[in-house]
Design an enzyme around this catalytic site. Structure first.
Site, short mmCIF file in Angstrom:
data_model
loop_
_atom_site.label_atom_id
_atom_site.label_comp_id
_atom_site.label_asym_id
_atom_site.label_seq_id
_atom_site.Cartn_x
_atom_site.Cartn_y
_atom_site.Cartn_z
N VAL A 108 22.04 3.32 8.44
CA VAL A 108 22.56 4.70 8.38
C VAL A 108 21.60 5.71 8.99
O VAL A 108 22.02 6.74 9.51
CB VAL A 108 22.93 5.10 6.94
CG1 VAL A 108 24.07 4.25 6.43
CG2 VAL A 108 21.74 5.03 6.01
N GLY A 151 25.87 5.21 12.31
CA GLY A 151 24.84 5.89 11.54
C GLY A 151 25.19 7.35 11.24
O GLY A 151 26.14 7.92 11.78
N HIS A 152 24.39 7.96 10.36
CA HIS A 152 24.62 9.34 9.96
C HIS A 152 24.53 10.31 11.13
O HIS A 152 25.35 11.21 11.27
CB HIS A 152 23.60 9.74 8.88
CG HIS A 152 23.90 9.14 7.55
ND1 HIS A 152 22.93 8.94 6.59
CD2 HIS A 152 25.06 8.69 7.01
CE1 HIS A 152 23.48 8.40 5.52
NE2 HIS A 152 24.76 8.23 5.74
N MET A 153 23.50 10.15 11.99
CA MET A 153 23.34 11.09 13.08
C MET A 153 24.51 11.00 14.06
O MET A 153 24.96 12.02 14.61
CB MET A 153 22.03 10.86 13.83
CG MET A 153 21.69 11.99 14.79
SD MET A 153 20.70 11.47 16.19
CE MET A 153 21.92 10.64 17.19
N VAL A 173 27.34 13.11 12.75
CA VAL A 173 27.12 14.55 12.92
C VAL A 173 27.24 14.94 14.39
O VAL A 173 27.80 16.00 14.73
CB VAL A 173 25.76 14.96 12.34
CG1 VAL A 173 25.51 16.45 12.56
CG2 VAL A 173 25.70 14.64 10.85
#
Length: 894
Positions: free
Chosen positions: A335, A531-533, A536
């Site tokens: 992540v 992943g999180h980035m 976003v």
């Protein structure tokens, strides 16, 4: 207008007495004050509309401040009108107060949490409880209790517990004070303020009732799993895991011992005020009051492997593939993008593998089982080497991978939407769902855009003749961009990232959020599309290429590069054919702040009082602040110039019959009309005012069509609106109500309303070149703000060609030109008159920015009806000659 009126009213007529002079002077002072406030009120309305239209973040405080200023100004308008009219309109105060109170109540309303349990067990939670325990905890309760899939056990500390903690410690007011008015784009300032706030939270005492609730639930877990049970303490803020994912913006503390849960809880609460969390929520339209930290505490899974599953490919909305990323040990590296991960793409209809890539994974994060010492509690995870024989092995066998995909489809069916799911496999091979949240899916690419590759696919062939620096990796967010490379060596360097750079980093990280608005693309050596980035970056519409191996070594600091994330290629230098203007992404649309501003604007901006002769043209008929402004302006003109309600016979103004579908009233301050002009109705031949003659010459041009369409195809609602607003069957129609011309021999102030928009032309056009000027103002329209703003841009471009200095904001235009000879200025006013007639309907048809240039060119060809393929050569030459003369004169003035 005000400067000229000061002079002209003082010389208009000899007064019978000083008492009469004083009365006239007072009347004019009220009128002047009202005009100033009228103009400022309209400017504030435009600023409020612009906040919603320009696709840039704004805060609720900004909207509240502008709204308070507007309400105050409108109230002052009501006072000036009543002073001018000797108290004829007391109902205008009530209307302003009624509308203003409603606006302020809506904007000042804070998120109120009903008092709830401070700590609740997971078995009591469901998706309907997101307001109490946040999206993450509520959804995990839904997965366990309603869907029946395996999850860890645990409890949630409610959002009310966080609010209670901040209030009893006095931190709420201190935090609000420090964040008020902060500029989140000032990275250094933001970091400093956030670190101070976080330190205050960590130093505060957890309330005893909250501490007891945590201890009670931890005792229940120890009874089930033994005395050394550890938990993961995870953020579950209100608004998290909703339309805005908040992916990676808040803290998670892993492998926490029972006695350290209160401290870990404070760490998660403090992460609400990390720089990246504050920046993210402000960018997405969430106020600090919208995001209150609930916390999810669940038993740690001693993970053999972990990762993320997407039930759809977020970058390919037409695809129904399932994506799975996996790594050995805990899933942190998947992540946060810090390590290599296996990747599989499965075909939904038959669960066949489209792609199955197995990465070499040399390290893994595992639980620190040390019962005591410095590694105990919150520091309970450590990095370990993966045994050599497992490094190139898949983390999930085929059976487990298919079982996991089946779990994902079951959850998607239950929720009715695509999901982002975190999972773990324990040492016994059992699968657990750790989190399920909505998965944002990008819009389909428009025709002509590059096809989007699948992970591991190298996409299209490189462009011929262009030098490729690297090829490969995975597209996390589609698009292409060019700029200077900035190699990020440490998160501490974020404040130094320049505007317009391409960020090149070793790994993906959600800490990059505060610079996402000023960079053009991201390239990383390591990272995953799940992943999180990556999540976003897709929200921000930022082209992102991850897992590009040695990007930080192959790309040099400061060199110009072009990133084609869609095809996983990085080129050296600028590749113009790939560089497109980044599409505007309104990050705030649908957010609490955006919705609040939108609702407030509905009570401020719409204009419903259009016809002064209508029965509802009264203070009681005002439904918006714009209506109050309109009413005050209309009545002030009548009061100042003694224009009757019936708009027939008037004491201070005469009606102009000009062959236009407009009711025009002329107030002569001296020399504006011929001495032989009739007292009630005048013709064009009676106009003596130089600027008014020139303006009317343009307005009455034979090729200007004041009634009917504008030479374009209008369909549906646009046709109905256009006809109802502008097609008046009367020869001397009342398009938009009364229009006022205040004139003298060399002066004109012309206020005109055409349907839903209005224009003001203020001009002095005399023999002295130093005194001559034209000021042009325009605002409004019947279409949405985007189309109205395009018409404003069109008007601005035309007037610029005529030599005006222009200012445009939203649908408001202001232009000024000065120090031209009388003959040159009359040419300008003639063209302005033509412009008024030509653009009257264009807000209804300008659906694309690319149309504006064509309309500008057609106007200067003399095609004022904008008919395609028409013959306007003769008039085009005349208009071109006028334009050339204007541009030549402008160069002389410069």
């Amino acid at each position: 207008m005000l400067k000229l009126l000061n002079m002209l009213l003082g010389t208009r007529k000899p007064r019978a007495s000083s008492t009469e002079d004083d009365a006239i002077k007072r009347k004019y002072e009220y009128f002047k004050s009202l005009l100033i406030k009228n103009n400022r009120s309209l400017e504030i309305l435009t600023e409020l509309e612009h906040l919603l239209y320009e696709n840039k973040p704004f805060t609720l405080d900004q909207v509240l401040t502008l709204s308070e200023d507007l309400i105050s100004l409108v109230y002052d308008l009501a006072e000036d009108l009543n002073a001018l009219s000797h108290g004829k309109y007391p109902g205008l105060f009530d209307a302003t107060e009624r509308i203003g109170i409603t606006v302020l109540k809506d904007l000042a309303r804070r998120k109120k949490l009903k008092k709830s349990e401070l700590v609740l067990p997971l078995r009591a939670l469901s998706a309907s409880m997101a307001d109490e325990v946040g999206g993450k905890a509520a959804n995990l309760g839904e997965v366990a209790n309603r869907v029946g899939l395996p999850t860890p056990q645990g409890f949630a500390v409610s959002a009310y517990a966080c609010q209670h903690f901040l209030r009893v410690t006095g931190l709420s007011e201190r935090i609000e004070q420090r964040l008020r008015g902060i500029e989140v784009k000032d990275t250094e300032l933001l970091v400093g303020v956030c670190e101070e706030i976080q330190a205050l939270i960590l130093a505060a005492e957890v309330p005893e009732d909250t501490r007891r609730g945590m201890a009670r639930e931890m005792d229940a877990l120890r009874a089930l799993f033994g005395p050394d049970v550890r938990v993961s303490v995870r953020s579950s803020a209100t608004c998290e895991d909703s339309d805005a994912t908040f992916a990676g913006q808040h803290a998670t503390v892993l492998n926490v011992h029972a006695e350290n849960v209160p401290r870990a809880w404070k760490e998660v609460v403090a992460s609400t005020f990390s720089p990246r969390a504050v920046y993210y929520r402000r960018s997405k339209g969430y106020s600090d009051q919208d995001v209150i930290m609930a916390v999810l505490c669940v038993t740690m899974v001693d993970a053999r492997s972990s990762g993320v599953l997407y039930t759809h490919d977020p970058s390919q909305p037409t695809s129904d593939d399932i994506l799975v990323s996996a790594a050995w040990g805990l899933g942190v590296s998947v992540v946060d993008g810090s390590g290599h991960a296996d990747f599989a793409r499965l075909r939904r209809k038959d669960m066949g593998f489209i792609t199955r890539d197995v990465a070499v994974k040399t390290q893994r994060l595992v639980l620190n089982s040390a019962p005591d010492g410095p590694d105990k509690g919150a520091d309970g995870i450590i990095m370990r080497d993966v045994p050599p024989d497992q490094q190139a092995e898949p983390c999930l066998d085929t059976a487990r991978l298919l079982q996991l995909a089946a779990y994902g489809l079951k959850l998607e069916e239950h929720y009715g939407q695509a999901l982002d799911i975190e999972w773990a496999q324990d040492q016994q091979g059992r699968l657990f769902i750790l989190q399920a949240r909505p998965l944002g899916v990008e819009q389909s690419p428009s025709a002509g855009e590059c096809a989007l590759p699948q992970e591991g696919d190298e996409g299209a062939e490189p462009l011929h003749g262009r030098e490729v620096i690297l090829r490969g990796g995975a597209m996390a967010a589609a698009g292409s961009a060019a700029g200077q490379a900035y190699i990020l060596t440490s998160d501490h360097n974020l404040s130094a990232v320049p505007e317009g750079a391409i960020l090149v980093a070793r790994q993906t990280s959600p800490t990059y959020v505060p610079v996402m608005d000023r960079i053009r693309a991201i390239v990383t050596d390591v990272g995953s599309v799940t992943g999180h980035m990556a999540s976003v970056a897709r929200e921000f519409g930022l082209p992102t290429l991850v897992g590009a191996e040695n990007a930080t070594l192959k790309i040099e600091q400061g060199e110009e590069i072009t990133v084609d994330a869609s095809n996983a290629i990085v080129y050296r230098g600028l590749v113009p054919e790939l560089v497109r203007e980044r599409a505007c992404v309104n990050l705030m649309r649908g957010s609490p702040v955006y919705k609040a501003a939108q609702e407030a604007l509905k009570r401020m901006a719409p204009l419903t009082l259009l016809d002064p002769k209508a029965e509802n043209f009264t203070p009681e008929g005002c439904t918006s602040l714009h209506d109050v402004i309109r009413f005050a302006h209309e009545m002030s003109m009548r009061e100042m110039f003694n224009i009757s309600d019936g708009m027939g016979d008037t004491e201070g103004a005469v009606r102009l019959r000009a062959g236009l579908p407009l009711n025009i009233f002329v107030v002569d301050l001296g020399g504006g009309l011929t001495p032989t002009a009739p007292k009630h109705v005048v013709e064009l031949e009676h106009i003596k005012s130089a600027p008014f003659q020139a303006l009317l010459h343009g307005m009455t041009h034979p090729d200007i069509r004041w009634l009917g369409g504008v030479g374009v195809s209008l369909t549906g609602f646009a046709t109905i609106m256009a006809e109802s607003i502008l097609n008046d069957p009367n020869a001397d129609g009342s398009m938009g109500g009364p229009n006022y011309a205040v004139t003298s021999d060399h002066y004109l102030n012309f206020n005109t309303r055409l349907g839903y928009h209005f224009a003001v032309i203020d001009s002095y056009c005399g023999p002295s070149i130093n005194d001559n000027y034209v000021i042009f103002s325009f605002k409004g329209g019947a279409a949405d703000i985007a189309r109205r703003s395009r018409r404003a841009s069109l008007i601005s471009q035309i007037l610029k060609r005529l030599g005006f200095k222009m200012e445009v904001k939203g649908d408001m235009v202001r232009g000024e030109i000065k120090k031209y000879s009388q003959s040159d200025l009359k040419q300008k006013l003639d063209m302005v008159g033509r412009l008024l007639g030509a653009v009257r309907l264009l807000d209804m048809v300008l659906s694309d920015d690319g149309q504006i240039g064509w309309y500008v060119e057609e106007f200067f060809k003399g095609n004022y009806t904008f008919e395609r393929g028409g013959d306007a050569d003769t008039e085009g030459k005349a208009a071109g000659d006028t334009t050339a003369a204007g541009e030549d004169a402008a160069s002389k003035q410069a």
